[in-house]
Design a protein around this motif. Structure first.
Motif, PDB file in Angstrom:
ATOM      1  N   GLU A   7       0.826  -1.197   0.000  1.00 45.38           N
ATOM      2  CA  GLU A   7       0.000   0.000   0.000  1.00 45.38           C
ATOM      3  C   GLU A   7       0.864   1.252   0.000  1.00 45.38           C
ATOM      4  OE1 GLU A   7      -2.937   2.598  -0.266  1.00 45.38           O
ATOM      5  OE2 GLU A   7      -3.117   0.431  -0.523  1.00 45.38           O
ATOM      6  N   GLU A   8       1.966   1.222   0.788  1.00 45.08           N
ATOM      7  CA  GLU A   8       2.871   2.369   0.787  1.00 45.08           C
ATOM      8  C   GLU A   8       3.500   2.554  -0.589  1.00 45.08           C
ATOM      9  OE1 GLU A   8       5.588   1.707   3.948  1.00 45.08           O
ATOM     10  OE2 GLU A   8       4.118   2.118   5.521  1.00 45.08           O
ATOM     11  N   GLY A   9       3.781   1.452  -1.260  1.00 47.12           N
ATOM     12  CA  GLY A   9       4.330   1.538  -2.610  1.00 47.12           C
ATOM     13  C   GLY A   9       3.343   2.163  -3.583  1.00 47.12           C
ATOM     14  N   ARG A  10       2.057   1.757  -3.445  1.00 50.31           N
ATOM     15  CA  ARG A  10       1.032   2.340  -4.307  1.00 50.31           C
ATOM     16  C   ARG A  10       0.874   3.829  -4.021  1.00 50.31           C
ATOM     17  NH1 ARG A  10      -1.486  -2.902  -3.514  1.00 50.31           N
ATOM     18  NH2 ARG A  10      -2.531  -2.188  -1.616  1.00 50.31           N
ATOM     19  N   GLU A  11       0.941   4.198  -2.734  1.00 51.76           N
ATOM     20  CA  GLU A  11       0.828   5.605  -2.363  1.00 51.76           C
ATOM     21  C   GLU A  11       1.987   6.413  -2.945  1.00 51.76           C
ATOM     22  OE1 GLU A  11      -0.863   8.972  -0.288  1.00 51.76           O
ATOM     23  OE2 GLU A  11      -1.632   7.032  -0.946  1.00 51.76           O
ATOM     24  N   GLU A  12       3.198   5.877  -2.845  1.00 52.02           N
ATOM     25  CA  GLU A  12       4.363   6.563  -3.406  1.00 52.02           C
ATOM     26  C   GLU A  12       4.216   6.724  -4.912  1.00 52.02           C
ATOM     27  OE1 GLU A  12       7.691   4.284  -2.210  1.00 52.02           O
ATOM     28  OE2 GLU A  12       7.571   4.850  -0.096  1.00 52.02           O
ATOM     29  N   GLY A  13       3.650   5.719  -5.563  1.00 48.72           N
ATOM     30  CA  GLY A  13       3.442   5.806  -7.009  1.00 48.72           C
ATOM     31  C   GLY A  13       2.463   6.908  -7.377  1.00 48.72           C
ATOM     32  N   GLU A  16       4.229  10.301  -6.938  1.00 51.62           N
ATOM     33  CA  GLU A  16       5.167  10.586  -8.025  1.00 51.62           C
ATOM     34  C   GLU A  16       4.421  10.951  -9.308  1.00 51.62           C
ATOM     35  OE1 GLU A  16       8.480  11.449  -9.983  1.00 51.62           O
ATOM     36  OE2 GLU A  16       8.317  11.035  -7.813  1.00 51.62           O
ATOM     37  N   THR A  17       3.309  10.280  -9.586  1.00 47.57           N
ATOM     38  CA  THR A  17       2.503  10.604 -10.770  1.00 47.57           C
ATOM     39  C   THR A  17       1.983  12.026 -10.689  1.00 47.57           C
ATOM     40  OG1 THR A  17       1.854   8.300 -11.080  1.00 47.57           O
ATOM     41  CG2 THR A  17       0.452   9.974 -12.097  1.00 47.57           C
ATOM     42  N   SER A  18       1.525  12.445  -9.513  1.00 49.56           N
ATOM     43  CA  SER A  18       1.000  13.806  -9.344  1.00 49.56           C
ATOM     44  C   SER A  18       2.113  14.836  -9.503  1.00 49.56           C
ATOM     45  CB  SER A  18       0.346  13.949  -7.967  1.00 49.56           C
ATOM     46  OG  SER A  18      -0.798  13.124  -7.876  1.00 49.56           O
ATOM     47  N   ARG A  44       4.766  14.539 -11.416  1.00 47.47           N
ATOM     48  CA  ARG A  44       5.050  14.639 -12.861  1.00 47.47           C
ATOM     49  C   ARG A  44       3.955  15.441 -13.566  1.00 47.47           C
ATOM     50  NH1 ARG A  44       6.518   9.070 -12.452  1.00 47.47           N
ATOM     51  NH2 ARG A  44       4.555   8.485 -13.454  1.00 47.47           N
ATOM     52  N   MET A  45       2.721  15.279 -13.123  1.00 50.54           N
ATOM     53  CA  MET A  45       1.619  16.010 -13.742  1.00 50.54           C
ATOM     54  C   MET A  45       1.801  17.513 -13.569  1.00 50.54           C
ATOM     55  SD  MET A  45      -1.143  16.042 -15.475  1.00 50.54           S
ATOM     56  CE  MET A  45      -1.678  14.321 -15.436  1.00 50.54           C
ATOM     57  N   VAL A  46       2.214  17.941 -12.368  1.00 55.58           N
ATOM     58  CA  VAL A  46       2.438  19.365 -12.130  1.00 55.58           C
ATOM     59  C   VAL A  46       3.516  19.890 -13.076  1.00 55.58           C
ATOM     60  CG1 VAL A  46       3.217  21.089 -10.453  1.00 55.58           C
ATOM     61  CG2 VAL A  46       1.715  19.221  -9.714  1.00 55.58           C
ATOM     62  N   PHE A  47       4.642  19.176 -13.162  1.00 55.14           N
ATOM     63  CA  PHE A  47       5.730  19.619 -14.036  1.00 55.14           C
ATOM     64  C   PHE A  47       5.319  19.600 -15.514  1.00 55.14           C
ATOM     65  CE2 PHE A  47       8.614  18.236 -10.458  1.00 55.14           C
ATOM     66  CZ  PHE A  47       9.049  19.518 -10.155  1.00 55.14           C
ATOM     67  N   HIS A  48       4.577  18.578 -15.931  1.00 54.76           N
ATOM     68  CA  HIS A  48       4.154  18.489 -17.330  1.00 54.76           C
ATOM     69  C   HIS A  48       3.233  19.649 -17.706  1.00 54.76           C
ATOM     70  CE1 HIS A  48       4.994  13.873 -17.524  1.00 54.76           C
ATOM     71  NE2 HIS A  48       6.083  14.604 -17.647  1.00 54.76           N
ATOM     72  N   LEU A  49       2.325  20.010 -16.805  1.00 59.24           N
ATOM     73  CA  LEU A  49       1.408  21.118 -17.091  1.00 59.24           C
ATOM     74  C   LEU A  49       2.164  22.444 -17.198  1.00 59.24           C
ATOM     75  CD1 LEU A  49      -1.561  20.148 -14.745  1.00 59.24           C
ATOM     76  CD2 LEU A  49      -1.648  20.335 -17.244  1.00 59.24           C
ATOM     77  N   LEU A  50       3.123  22.648 -16.302  1.00 58.20           N
ATOM     78  CA  LEU A  50       3.913  23.881 -16.369  1.00 58.20           C
ATOM     79  C   LEU A  50       4.747  23.917 -17.648  1.00 58.20           C
ATOM     80  CD1 LEU A  50       5.083  24.112 -12.645  1.00 58.20           C
ATOM     81  CD2 LEU A  50       3.355  25.531 -13.765  1.00 58.20           C
ATOM     82  N   GLU A  51       5.318  22.772 -18.004  1.00 57.88           N
ATOM     83  CA  GLU A  51       6.124  22.702 -19.226  1.00 57.88           C
ATOM     84  C   GLU A  51       5.252  22.924 -20.455  1.00 57.88           C
ATOM     85  OE1 GLU A  51       9.081  19.571 -21.568  1.00 57.88           O
ATOM     86  OE2 GLU A  51       8.128  18.998 -19.663  1.00 57.88           O
ATOM     87  N   TRP A  52       4.070  22.309 -20.470  1.00 54.29           N
ATOM     88  CA  TRP A  52       3.156  22.438 -21.611  1.00 54.29           C
ATOM     89  C   TRP A  52       2.723  23.884 -21.802  1.00 54.29           C
ATOM     90  CZ3 TRP A  52      -2.459  23.026 -21.139  1.00 54.29           C
ATOM     91  CH2 TRP A  52      -3.109  23.002 -22.376  1.00 54.29           C
ATOM     92  N   ARG A  53       2.572  24.615 -20.680  1.00 55.13           N
ATOM     93  CA  ARG A  53       2.155  26.018 -20.766  1.00 55.13           C
ATOM     94  C   ARG A  53       3.364  26.955 -20.826  1.00 55.13           C
ATOM     95  NH1 ARG A  53      -0.929  28.323 -17.070  1.00 55.13           N
ATOM     96  NH2 ARG A  53      -2.020  29.458 -18.722  1.00 55.13           N
ATOM     97  N   ARG A  54       4.567  26.362 -20.942  1.00 50.42           N
ATOM     98  CA  ARG A  54       5.813  27.114 -21.113  1.00 50.42           C
ATOM     99  C   ARG A  54       6.039  28.105 -19.977  1.00 50.42           C
ATOM    100  NH1 ARG A  54       5.854  28.227 -27.713  1.00 50.42           N
ATOM    101  NH2 ARG A  54       5.723  26.008 -28.275  1.00 50.42           N
ATOM    102  N   ILE A  55       5.793  27.639 -18.759  1.00 49.30           N
ATOM    103  CA  ILE A  55       6.003  28.459 -17.561  1.00 49.30           C
ATOM    104  C   ILE A  55       7.318  28.024 -16.914  1.00 49.30           C
ATOM    105  CG2 ILE A  55       5.142  29.008 -15.244  1.00 49.30           C
ATOM    106  CD1 ILE A  55       2.323  28.592 -16.306  1.00 49.30           C
ATOM    107  N   PRO A  56       8.288  28.927 -16.793  1.00 50.50           N
ATOM    108  CA  PRO A  56       9.568  28.573 -16.163  1.00 50.50           C
ATOM    109  C   PRO A  56       9.363  28.123 -14.706  1.00 50.50           C
ATOM    110  CG  PRO A  56       9.702  30.694 -17.288  1.00 50.50           C
ATOM    111  CD  PRO A  56       8.252  30.337 -17.225  1.00 50.50           C
ATOM    112  N   VAL A  57      10.175  27.176 -14.284  1.00 48.43           N
ATOM    113  CA  VAL A  57      10.085  26.666 -12.912  1.00 48.43           C
ATOM    114  C   VAL A  57      11.397  26.967 -12.196  1.00 48.43           C
ATOM    115  CG1 VAL A  57       9.637  24.669 -11.441  1.00 48.43           C
ATOM    116  CG2 VAL A  57       8.572  24.814 -13.717  1.00 48.43           C
ATOM    117  N   PRO A  58      11.413  27.993 -11.312  1.00 49.54           N
ATOM    118  CA  PRO A  58      12.641  28.313 -10.560  1.00 49.54           C
ATOM    119  C   PRO A  58      13.055  27.143  -9.659  1.00 49.54           C
ATOM    120  CG  PRO A  58      10.999  30.066 -10.382  1.00 49.54           C
ATOM    121  CD  PRO A  58      10.303  28.897 -10.997  1.00 49.54           C
ATOM    122  N   ASP A  59      14.318  27.135  -9.268  1.00 54.12           N
ATOM    123  CA  ASP A  59      14.832  26.045  -8.430  1.00 54.12           C
ATOM    124  C   ASP A  59      14.056  25.909  -7.123  1.00 54.12           C
ATOM    125  OD1 ASP A  59      16.700  25.464 -10.332  1.00 54.12           O
ATOM    126  OD2 ASP A  59      18.341  26.553  -9.363  1.00 54.12           O
TER     127      ASP A  59
END
Length: 294
Positions: free
Chosen positions: A231-237, A240-242, A244-259
């Protein structure tokens, strides 16, 4: 299931009562007589309300030399209140059962072990009305078993070794030798031991190392702890998916992501928070708007 290190440290003796007398003889070199029978007793020492007094584990040992009460206390840190409650436990138990109580303290801390091993004396300097001398099991006297052959010869002591030494540079060798030992005993007992060790490993890296090692043991996956790991493994998965979704949406909308923003997203383990940030990323014009909600 055992949910904490405190519980595991004393309940291991309920699972394997003979381990306690073995530890007294082999680790502390106390000539405790060989029990003919050991039985668990009620741990509640409550006398009158509202005062409640409860020991961690209590067992009765029948031996050729008499009957003894084995009082096991799991101690995580120094607590001077125990200097009063431990003598009370022993006196109450003797009055109730009319047989000799023996106090055993188990800890993962060297500092706590040194504190707990000090005799407790009541009275004046030249005349002590009562003296309590706890027997202490801890990292300074429980052997550190890092050899698979030695662990295989004494799996119970190897379990105690992992529970008291599950930190530091020797942790990998301790855990690997214990896994080899658990493969030599019956599956049900080994699975229960695995849970006790898991509960005692407070270092996140050591706990993950142990769970990775246990994945190689087939019978482990029939134990309730395995479902927790899955269950902890499924939760971690999902986390991690969420991310990646945040980063993909920012990348798709061409919004820079500061460090600073990237680090905050990468270290977030709150699934609800990550999903909220993903929703905000659909409309945000700046990465920092994810955190402000604007």
């Amino acid at each position: 299931m055992v949910g904490s290190s405190h519980e595991a440290l004393h309940r291991i003796f309920q699972k394997d009562p003979t381990l306690l007398t073995q530890a007294l003889q082999r680790v502390l070199h106390v000539p405790f007589p060989k029990p003919r029978e050991i039985a668990a007793l009620n741990v509640d020492l409550t006398e009158i309300e509202p005062v409640e007094r409860r020991v961690d584990t209590l067992m009765r040992a029948e031996t050729d030399e008499g009957t003894y009460l084995l009082v096991v206390e799991s101690q995580g840190k120094v607590d001077d209140r125990k200097r009063g409650s431990w003598p009370y436990y022993l006196a109450y138990l003797y009055e109730k059962y009319r047989c000799e109580p023996v106090l055993i303290v188990i800890t993962q801390s060297s500092t706590t072990a040194k504190w707990a091993s000090r005799p407790i004396r009541f009275g004046f300097r030249d005349w002590h009305s009562m003296t309590v001398r706890p027997l202490v099991l801890g990292p300074d006297n429980v052997p550190m078993i890092t050899d698979a052959d030695r662990a295989g010869r004494d799996p119970s002591l190897a379990v105690l070794s992992a529970m008291t030494h599950g930190r530091g540079p020797q942790t990998p060798a301790i855990l690997e030798s214990l896994v080899a030992a658990l493969k030599t005993i019956d599956h049900d007992t080994a699975a229960v031991y695995a849970q006790f060790v898991d509960s005692c490993l407070t270092n996140p890296q050591a706990k993950q190392m142990w769970r990775d090692l246990m994945k190689t043991v087939q019978y482990f996956w029939r134990h309730p702890l395995a479902e927790q790991v899955r269950e902890e493994g499924r939760e971690e998965g999902r986390i991690e998916t969420s991310r990646r979704m945040v980063f993909h949406l920012l990348e798709w909308r061409r919004i820079p992501v500061p460090d600073t923003a990237r680090a905050r997203i990468e270290t977030c383990t709150d699934l609800d928070q990550l999903e909220t940030w993903a929703e905000r990323a659909v409309h945000a014009t700046d990465a920092h708007e994810l955190f402000t909600g604007r």
